[in-house]
Scaffold this active site. Sequence first.
Site, PDB file in Angstrom:
ATOM      1  CB  VAL A 128      37.376  17.909  15.346  1.00 39.50           C
ATOM      2  CG1 VAL A 128      38.377  17.139  14.506  1.00 39.50           C
ATOM      3  CG2 VAL A 128      38.047  18.465  16.600  1.00 39.50           C
ATOM      4  CG  ASN A 134      31.285  13.830   7.168  1.00 36.74           C
ATOM      5  OD1 ASN A 134      30.205  14.222   6.740  1.00 36.74           O
ATOM      6  ND2 ASN A 134      32.037  12.962   6.511  1.00 36.74           N
ATOM      7  CB  VAL A 135      30.789  17.948  12.898  1.00 38.31           C
ATOM      8  CG1 VAL A 135      31.212  18.284  14.327  1.00 38.31           C
ATOM      9  CG2 VAL A 135      30.538  19.237  12.116  1.00 38.31           C
ATOM     10  CG  HIS A 178      39.694  21.813  17.600  1.00 40.30           C
ATOM     11  ND1 HIS A 178      40.358  20.902  16.827  1.00 40.30           N
ATOM     12  CD2 HIS A 178      39.169  22.732  16.735  1.00 40.30           C
ATOM     13  CE1 HIS A 178      40.233  21.224  15.554  1.00 40.30           C
ATOM     14  NE2 HIS A 178      39.529  22.348  15.476  1.00 40.30           N
ATOM     15  N   GLY A 183      44.353  25.965  12.692  1.00 44.92           N
ATOM     16  CA  GLY A 183      45.736  25.502  12.778  1.00 44.92           C
ATOM     17  C   GLY A 183      45.978  24.390  13.773  1.00 44.92           C
ATOM     18  N   GLY A 185      45.398  21.100  13.575  1.00 45.91           N
ATOM     19  CA  GLY A 185      46.022  19.914  12.996  1.00 45.91           C
ATOM     20  C   GLY A 185      47.502  20.126  12.759  1.00 45.91           C
TER      21      GLY A 185
END
Length: 325
Positions: A128, A134-135, A178, A183, A185
């Site tokens: 994510v 930023n992870v 996740h 897609g 989000g």
Amino acid sequence: MQKYPFQITTEILNLVAEICELTGQLSTHSKLNNSPQLRRTNRIKTIYSSLAIEQNTLTLDQVTAVISGKRVLAPPKDIAEVQNAYEIYDRLDTLDPYSVDNLLLAHEVMTRGLVDESGEFRSRSVGVVDNHGNVLHVGTLPAYVPGLVSELLDWVKNNPRHILIKSCVFHYEFELIHPFADGNGRIGRLWHTLLMSKWNPIFAWLPIESMIHDRQEEYYRAFNVANVAEDSTVFVTFMLEAIRDTMLEVIDGSVTVKQSKSEKAATRENTVMNYLNNNGEITNSDVRKLLNVSVATANRILNTMVEKGLIIRFRSGRSWAYRKR
């Protein structure tokens, strides 16, 4: 230990109560009930905002044009994202929010022609990432994704908590898993809307994604804080506030007033200036109470007055305040 950790705080309970009250107002008095054009406008705002969060480059006018079948000069991928999103949002009332098959169908439509694993759970590891690259979180290992998604949907269906709370928890936990290569989000926000719309159909036409887009930094920050705490309370609170404020904006825009927009703006500015004459300074919270508007509307009023040179903004403690120029 609670399967999906979150706390039922006083703030969350108050937000749920407020949203329930606003739902009654919208269901009874809102133009959403008898204005197809307003519903279409809100749907377009929803699609524009949800895609913009994911870096789609089309403007609101371009999204409107694409949905209207007009030719738009833009990257084909971005145009396809709009067309796909419009199709699945248009089919919202046909989807079962607790069906894994329907979730996969929604992803297939949303990402058709855009990703390799369209309509399928991902086969590789992903992370994510916020809008700065930023992870924030590394997603669940692919082998566990189908089972975890199924468990999450079963929990939302069977848990006795209010759907307003459960849908927010779903939104957070879905992004944590996740489940798709791309897609997540868009589907997470779509499914959040779907869950609420099964409680009350009015939610299918509220542009909540538009409020999230306006508060995108806060959206990612709330997710990150919840992730570090391993508890979704902060994210649930943020989402309930976004839902509440969206409803307030819709109600504010639906009130029938005989004044023109310019007359209404002038009346509001005069009210703010009168308050400043008596009190010296004003905050966003003061404007909200004074004019009975949402956070976003209060910000817009104050920013416009700053641009006009009527007031100036200054730091007061940890927050911003405004005074006459």
